[in-house]
Motif scaffolding. Structure first.
Motif, PDB file in Angstrom:
ATOM      1  N   GLN A 143      12.243  -2.834  -7.995  1.00  0.00           N
ATOM      2  CA  GLN A 143      12.827  -4.174  -8.100  1.00  0.00           C
ATOM      3  C   GLN A 143      14.217  -4.169  -8.711  1.00  0.00           C
ATOM      4  OE1 GLN A 143      10.320  -7.434  -8.624  1.00  0.00           O
ATOM      5  NE2 GLN A 143       8.744  -6.225  -9.599  1.00  0.00           N
ATOM      6  N   TYR A 174      14.254 -27.435 -13.670  1.00  0.00           N
ATOM      7  CA  TYR A 174      15.494 -26.806 -13.217  1.00  0.00           C
ATOM      8  C   TYR A 174      16.299 -26.207 -14.368  1.00  0.00           C
ATOM      9  CZ  TYR A 174      17.639 -31.213 -14.662  1.00  0.00           C
ATOM     10  OH  TYR A 174      18.028 -32.294 -15.380  1.00  0.00           O
ATOM     11  N   THR A 189      16.436 -21.521 -16.190  1.00  0.00           N
ATOM     12  CA  THR A 189      17.322 -20.372 -16.383  1.00  0.00           C
ATOM     13  C   THR A 189      17.992 -20.437 -17.759  1.00  0.00           C
ATOM     14  OG1 THR A 189      17.780 -20.555 -14.044  1.00  0.00           O
ATOM     15  CG2 THR A 189      19.118 -19.018 -15.286  1.00  0.00           C
ATOM     16  N   ILE A 190      18.579 -21.590 -18.053  1.00  0.00           N
ATOM     17  CA  ILE A 190      19.270 -21.747 -19.348  1.00  0.00           C
ATOM     18  C   ILE A 190      18.272 -21.608 -20.491  1.00  0.00           C
ATOM     19  CG2 ILE A 190      20.671 -23.293 -20.752  1.00  0.00           C
ATOM     20  CD1 ILE A 190      21.709 -24.569 -18.282  1.00  0.00           C
ATOM     21  N   LEU A 248      14.461 -11.386 -18.523  1.00  0.00           N
ATOM     22  CA  LEU A 248      14.626 -12.686 -17.869  1.00  0.00           C
ATOM     23  C   LEU A 248      13.955 -12.691 -16.502  1.00  0.00           C
ATOM     24  CD1 LEU A 248      15.987 -15.439 -18.096  1.00  0.00           C
ATOM     25  CD2 LEU A 248      17.969 -14.475 -16.973  1.00  0.00           C
ATOM     26  N   GLY A 249      14.068 -11.564 -15.793  1.00  0.00           N
ATOM     27  CA  GLY A 249      13.479 -11.473 -14.454  1.00  0.00           C
ATOM     28  C   GLY A 249      11.989 -11.704 -14.475  1.00  0.00           C
ATOM     29  N   LEU A 303      11.140 -15.331 -15.013  1.00  0.00           N
ATOM     30  CA  LEU A 303      11.353 -16.113 -13.796  1.00  0.00           C
ATOM     31  C   LEU A 303      10.295 -15.819 -12.742  1.00  0.00           C
ATOM     32  CD1 LEU A 303      15.227 -15.777 -13.538  1.00  0.00           C
ATOM     33  CD2 LEU A 303      13.981 -17.869 -13.969  1.00  0.00           C
ATOM     34  N   LEU A 304       9.908 -14.529 -12.637  1.00  0.00           N
ATOM     35  CA  LEU A 304       8.871 -14.166 -11.663  1.00  0.00           C
ATOM     36  C   LEU A 304       7.546 -14.849 -11.999  1.00  0.00           C
ATOM     37  CD1 LEU A 304       9.337 -10.364 -10.939  1.00  0.00           C
ATOM     38  CD2 LEU A 304       9.496 -12.227  -9.315  1.00  0.00           C
ATOM     39  N   GLN A 353       7.835 -18.249 -10.721  1.00  0.00           N
ATOM     40  CA  GLN A 353       7.855 -18.262  -9.258  1.00  0.00           C
ATOM     41  C   GLN A 353       6.465 -18.022  -8.659  1.00  0.00           C
ATOM     42  OE1 GLN A 353       9.948 -15.084  -7.086  1.00  0.00           O
ATOM     43  NE2 GLN A 353      11.496 -16.601  -6.643  1.00  0.00           N
TER      44      GLN A 353
END
Lengths: 190, 258
Positions: free
Chosen positions: A20, A70, A73-74, A116-117, A120-121, A124
């Motif tokens: 990844q 939304y 991320t921040i 961070l990834g 987020l995953l 998701q």
């Protein structure tokens, strides 16, 4: 059962670095010696597990109720940065032996993209908090494995006569390519 | 050819050639490797990073006198993350195909070393116009590198270029180039070629990762002002931590002058 499958997938089949491409900076930068690589792996495991948990909790109980998904991320990047600072202060004060071991690596992972990834995953893939945390832990173990293997190879590689243009970065890339091919073998576990 | 320092043209050329973020500074590896499965994905990633980088550098440069020194990292992160969120929305709305294939790598532009590094090393100190063109140049350099890598991988690995079939029918695509190992392999060879050209021209080859700017993450590079890629920081990160950023920056400027 599903959670075990998720863990194995995150650790071996979809290895965070080798398939990844997350956390490449640390993978290349701290793989000179195996003991520092191992220290880095440990620090990443610690932070990644904790940050998956905290990000999962904040996402579920703060961002979703207020309908501000939304902002994830921040929010996540600030959470990770604050968390690393906090962990550093906490271990320095209360667990000095752990701080000795992880100390210098902790500030280095603040913006490691793997951290961070993974957060987020988790969002998701709609993982719940427990699954997300296990996913984070397994991902970090995968990172640890990859960086330690690379460090062992690089320690041996010092004695090799590498052609001049390939010295340094290119040969490490090619080594990673071979490791990545080897990790493809784990796909059969599915 | 020597251009006057900090002019728009010099900044753009510097970003594309002299200090190309991928080939010379070895920055921003995660998106470079992950999103270059095809030329189109590479260019898409490069351009979205360029937009964010340019705007973030401009805003940070405009705010450089307002942001207190101690608070600059969180401030930079918020500026960058805001632009990333905007671009994320725009891409979701207008380029849904690309948005889907880039996936989580769009929000991950936040932690792209190039943006953090340039914010700290350049935009935080320079006038808005130079910072804007610095962002543009670095972004274009990044886009070109991603385009090259994506093209090589797509042509060898799928036999197509921007989706068009360009190889003869008898050519069997080498699938592994589109998969993960291909990314490492092609980037390794491309950097080796760049090194060979530089050695031929009597210049120093590229950066060794251990000697370079990769200290495990981007923030630390940025904090230490090391993102010009010329100093080692891996093993003695802790020691360097103590060195004030200004001293490190001066050190770098001195070296650049040589």
């Amino acid at each position: 059962m599903e959670i075990i499958m998720i863990a194995i997938t995150a650790c071996l089949i979809n290895n965070v670095v080798l398939s990844q491409f997350l956390g490449i900076c640390a993978f290349l930068g701290v793989s000179q010696k195996s003991d520092s690589a191992s220290g880095m792996g440990m620090a990443v495991t610690f932070v990644l597990t904790l940050s998956s948990l905290v990000c999962g909790v904040i996402y579920k109980f703060l961002l979703v109720p207020f309908n501000v998904e939304y902002l994830k991320t921040i929010a996540f990047i600030l959470i990770v940065a604050a968390l690393v600072q906090f962990v550093e202060m906490f271990t320095k004060k209360f667990v000095p032996s752990l701080y000795e071991a992880l100390g210098i690596y902790l500030p280095l992972i603040t913006t490691n993209c793997a951290v961070l990834g993974v957060a987020l995953l988790n969002v998701q893939n709609d993982y719940d908090i427990l699954t997300g945390t296990v996913h984070g832990f397994a991902t970090a173990i995968g990172f640890w494995l990859a960086i330690v293997i690379l460090a062992f190879i690089r320690e041996k590689m010092v004695f090799n006569d590498v052609p001049k243009p390939f010295r340094g970065f290119p040969i490490v890339m090619i080594t990673s390519a071979l490791m990545s091919i080897a990790f493809f073998g784990f796909a059969a576990l599915k | 050819m020597r251009l006057k320092k900090d002019t728009p043209a010099e900044r753009i050329l510097n970003g594309i050639y002299n200090e190309n973020p991928v080939f010379c500074l070895i920055l921003g590896m995660c998106p470079t490797l992950a999103t270059t499965t095809s030329a189109l994905n590479g260019v898409g990633m490069g351009l979205s990073t360029t937009i964010i980088l340019t705007l973030a550098e401009l805003i940070i440069s405009l705010l450089r006198k307002i942001i207190p020194d101690r608070m600059r990292m969180p401030a930079y992160i918020v500026v960058i993350a805001s632009f990333v969120t905007m671009v994320d929305f725009l891409m979701e709305g207008f380029t849904p195909g690309l948005y889907k294939s880039l996936g989580i790598y769009i929000p991950l532009i936040v932690v792209n070393c190039i943006i953090m590094g340039r914010a700290e090393a350049y935009a935080g100190k320079m006038k808005p116009v130079s910072a804007f063109f610095d962002g543009l140049g670095m972004g274009l350099g990044f886009t070109i590198a991603l385009f090259l890598l994506g093209s090589v991988r797509e042509i060898i690995g799928a036999g197509t270029w921007f989706g068009m079939k360009i190889t003869p029918v008898s050519y069997v695509p080498v699938n592994i180039f589109v998969l993960a190992p291909g990314a490492f392999l092609v980037l390794g060879f491309l950097v080796a070629v760049m090194n060979r050209l530089k050695i031929g021209a009597g210049r120093r080859p590229g950066v060794d990762p251990a000697q370079g700017n990769m200290c495990g993450d981007c923030m630390s590079c940025m904090k230490l002002g090391l993102c010009t890629g010329r100093e080692a920081c891996t093993e003695n990160a802790a020691v360097k931590e103590a060195v004030p950023a200004d001293a490190a920056a001066k050190n770098n400027e001195g070296k650049e002058g040589v």
